[in-house]
Design a protein around this motif. Structure first.
Motif, PDB file in Angstrom:
ATOM      1  N   ILE A 193     -24.879  63.939  22.939  1.00 25.29           N
ATOM      2  CA  ILE A 193     -23.778  64.486  23.722  1.00 25.29           C
ATOM      3  C   ILE A 193     -24.290  64.728  25.136  1.00 25.29           C
ATOM      4  O   ILE A 193     -25.191  65.548  25.340  1.00 25.29           O
ATOM      5  N   THR A 194     -23.743  64.004  26.095  1.00 25.81           N
ATOM      6  CA  THR A 194     -24.173  64.156  27.482  1.00 25.81           C
ATOM      7  C   THR A 194     -23.675  65.482  28.048  1.00 25.81           C
ATOM      8  O   THR A 194     -22.773  66.114  27.494  1.00 25.81           O
ATOM      9  N   HIS A 195     -24.253  65.862  29.175  1.00 27.55           N
ATOM     10  CA  HIS A 195     -23.890  67.124  29.819  1.00 27.55           C
ATOM     11  C   HIS A 195     -22.394  67.194  30.129  1.00 27.55           C
ATOM     12  O   HIS A 195     -21.738  68.186  29.830  1.00 27.55           O
ATOM     13  N   ASP A 196     -21.843  66.124  30.713  1.00 27.54           N
ATOM     14  CA  ASP A 196     -20.432  66.171  31.093  1.00 27.54           C
ATOM     15  C   ASP A 196     -19.525  66.156  29.873  1.00 27.54           C
ATOM     16  O   ASP A 196     -18.470  66.789  29.872  1.00 27.54           O
ATOM     17  N   THR A 197     -19.937  65.491  28.797  1.00 27.38           N
ATOM     18  CA  THR A 197     -19.149  65.527  27.561  1.00 27.38           C
ATOM     19  C   THR A 197     -19.175  66.932  26.972  1.00 27.38           C
ATOM     20  O   THR A 197     -18.154  67.445  26.534  1.00 27.38           O
ATOM     21  N   ARG A 198     -20.339  67.563  27.003  1.00 28.61           N
ATOM     22  CA  ARG A 198     -20.455  68.936  26.474  1.00 28.61           C
ATOM     23  C   ARG A 198     -19.584  69.890  27.292  1.00 28.61           C
ATOM     24  O   ARG A 198     -18.902  70.754  26.736  1.00 28.61           O
ATOM     25  N   CYS A 199     -19.587  69.732  28.598  1.00 28.32           N
ATOM     26  CA  CYS A 199     -18.737  70.580  29.447  1.00 28.32           C
ATOM     27  C   CYS A 199     -17.261  70.359  29.116  1.00 28.32           C
ATOM     28  O   CYS A 199     -16.488  71.320  29.032  1.00 28.32           O
ATOM     29  N   ALA A 200     -16.873  69.099  28.918  1.00 29.44           N
ATOM     30  CA  ALA A 200     -15.475  68.799  28.575  1.00 29.44           C
ATOM     31  C   ALA A 200     -15.121  69.374  27.215  1.00 29.44           C
ATOM     32  O   ALA A 200     -14.010  69.896  27.024  1.00 29.44           O
ATOM     33  N   LEU A 201     -16.041  69.316  26.256  1.00 23.59           N
ATOM     34  CA  LEU A 201     -15.786  69.903  24.936  1.00 23.59           C
ATOM     35  C   LEU A 201     -15.604  71.407  25.046  1.00 23.59           C
ATOM     36  O   LEU A 201     -14.691  71.980  24.431  1.00 23.59           O
ATOM     37  N   ASP A 202     -16.481  72.066  25.788  1.00 21.89           N
ATOM     38  CA  ASP A 202     -16.354  73.513  25.979  1.00 21.89           C
ATOM     39  C   ASP A 202     -15.018  73.846  26.636  1.00 21.89           C
ATOM     40  O   ASP A 202     -14.348  74.817  26.258  1.00 21.89           O
ATOM     41  N   THR A 203     -14.623  73.029  27.596  1.00 26.86           N
ATOM     42  CA  THR A 203     -13.356  73.270  28.296  1.00 26.86           C
ATOM     43  C   THR A 203     -12.171  73.113  27.359  1.00 26.86           C
ATOM     44  O   THR A 203     -11.280  73.966  27.326  1.00 26.86           O
ATOM     45  N   VAL A 204     -12.145  72.037  26.570  1.00 22.00           N
ATOM     46  CA  VAL A 204     -10.990  71.815  25.691  1.00 22.00           C
ATOM     47  C   VAL A 204     -10.919  72.889  24.608  1.00 22.00           C
ATOM     48  O   VAL A 204      -9.831  73.368  24.273  1.00 22.00           O
ATOM     49  N   VAL A 205     -12.053  73.293  24.065  1.00 24.80           N
ATOM     50  CA  VAL A 205     -12.051  74.364  23.058  1.00 24.80           C
ATOM     51  C   VAL A 205     -11.519  75.659  23.673  1.00 24.80           C
ATOM     52  O   VAL A 205     -10.650  76.316  23.105  1.00 24.80           O
ATOM     53  N   ASP A 206     -12.037  76.013  24.839  1.00 23.85           N
ATOM     54  CA  ASP A 206     -11.572  77.242  25.489  1.00 23.85           C
ATOM     55  C   ASP A 206     -10.101  77.148  25.871  1.00 23.85           C
ATOM     56  O   ASP A 206      -9.369  78.132  25.783  1.00 23.85           O
ATOM     57  N   LEU A 207      -9.655  75.968  26.285  1.00 21.59           N
ATOM     58  CA  LEU A 207      -8.242  75.780  26.618  1.00 21.59           C
ATOM     59  C   LEU A 207      -7.372  75.979  25.385  1.00 21.59           C
ATOM     60  O   LEU A 207      -6.390  76.728  25.428  1.00 21.59           O
ATOM     61  N   VAL A 208      -7.714  75.329  24.297  1.00 20.72           N
ATOM     62  CA  VAL A 208      -6.938  75.482  23.058  1.00 20.72           C
ATOM     63  C   VAL A 208      -6.906  76.947  22.634  1.00 20.72           C
ATOM     64  O   VAL A 208      -5.873  77.455  22.183  1.00 20.72           O
ATOM     65  N   ASN A 209      -8.013  77.640  22.804  1.00 18.09           N
ATOM     66  CA  ASN A 209      -8.093  79.036  22.376  1.00 18.09           C
ATOM     67  C   ASN A 209      -7.378  80.012  23.303  1.00 18.09           C
ATOM     68  O   ASN A 209      -7.299  81.200  22.991  1.00 18.09           O
ATOM     69  N   THR A 210      -6.824  79.529  24.422  1.00 20.48           N
ATOM     70  CA  THR A 210      -6.009  80.414  25.263  1.00 20.48           C
ATOM     71  C   THR A 210      -4.583  80.523  24.727  1.00 20.48           C
ATOM     72  O   THR A 210      -3.842  81.405  25.144  1.00 20.48           O
ATOM     73  N   ALA A 211      -4.210  79.633  23.812  1.00 18.87           N
ATOM     74  CA  ALA A 211      -2.845  79.660  23.266  1.00 18.87           C
ATOM     75  C   ALA A 211      -2.680  80.876  22.371  1.00 18.87           C
ATOM     76  O   ALA A 211      -3.575  81.216  21.594  1.00 18.87           O
ATOM     77  N   PRO A 212      -1.534  81.534  22.459  1.00 17.26           N
ATOM     78  CA  PRO A 212      -1.297  82.669  21.556  1.00 17.26           C
ATOM     79  C   PRO A 212      -1.225  82.178  20.108  1.00 17.26           C
ATOM     80  O   PRO A 212      -0.669  81.116  19.837  1.00 17.26           O
ATOM     81  N   GLU A 213      -1.825  82.950  19.193  1.00 17.77           N
ATOM     82  CA  GLU A 213      -1.846  82.538  17.794  1.00 17.77           C
ATOM     83  C   GLU A 213      -0.514  82.780  17.095  1.00 17.77           C
ATOM     84  O   GLU A 213      -0.235  82.171  16.079  1.00 17.77           O
ATOM     85  N   ASP A 214       0.294  83.677  17.641  1.00 15.62           N
ATOM     86  CA  ASP A 214       1.621  83.922  17.080  1.00 15.62           C
ATOM     87  C   ASP A 214       2.524  84.477  18.181  1.00 15.62           C
ATOM     88  O   ASP A 214       2.107  84.599  19.329  1.00 15.62           O
TER      89      ASP A 214
END
Length: 186
Positions: free
Chosen positions: A3-24
């Protein structure tokens, strides 16, 4: 899997983005306004974006829900179709760049792309690499009953079950321990 540095950064970003959504319906949105979106982009060092506005916020929330769907995909074929649609709509334009002290790496978004297209392209491609490598099962949701946060399981043996072992995992282990002790005490 490398996993390259930029791929890891993109993964961290997408995970954090998804986790900003309200769960209910009672939970607060982690991206309530443009200022929060700007802070999110600064916190994740998202480069090459202009001034953000309400339409940017709405567009990012839309792709956030599409990314959440990828984490919930039942199989690789479904995830691949969702990723293909997301990346194609972003109008990807792969290009090599070296900026902000980083060596050569690939950006997948077109110059001047909106923030939503930028995230869809770069984060979508990071997720695509997992599907290509046959590792889509590493895109997970926390197994704690009261938590559904997204995470990428980067453990060697693909055994991670919780978004954070110090909170969700530890809380469940302590509850199980207390239940066993209570049962043993009669």
């Amino acid at each position: 899997m490398l996993i390259t540095h930029d791929t890891r950064c993109a993964l961290d970003t997408v995970v954090d983005l998804v986790n900003t959504a309200p769960e209910d319906d009672t939970a607060a949105d982690g991206l309530p306004d443009v200022a929060a979106l700007a802070e999110f982009t600064r916190g994740h060092a998202v480069s090459d974006i202009g001034t953000l506005s309400e339409p940017d916020l709405a567009a990012v929330r839309e792709i956030r829900s599409r990314f959440a769907g990828i984490f919930a995909a039942p199989d690789a074929r479904t995830a691949a179709a969702m990723i293909n649609e997301l990346v194609a709509a972003a109008g990807t334009t792969p290009r090599l760049t070296d900026h902000d002290g980083y060596d050569w790496h690939v950006h997948y978004f077109a110059p001047g792309a909106s923030l939503a297209d930028h995230l869809a392209a770069d984060c979508g491609m990071a997720l695509a690499f997992f599907v290509v490598a046959g590792e889509e099962e590493r895109l997970r949701r926390c197994e704690a009953p009261d938590c559904r946060r997204a995470f990428v399981d980067l453990s060697r043996n693909r055994s991670r079950r919780y978004c954070d072992s110090r909170t969700c995992g530890n809380r469940l282990h302590v509850a199980a321990y207390r239940a066993r002790r209570k049962e043993a005490a009669g």
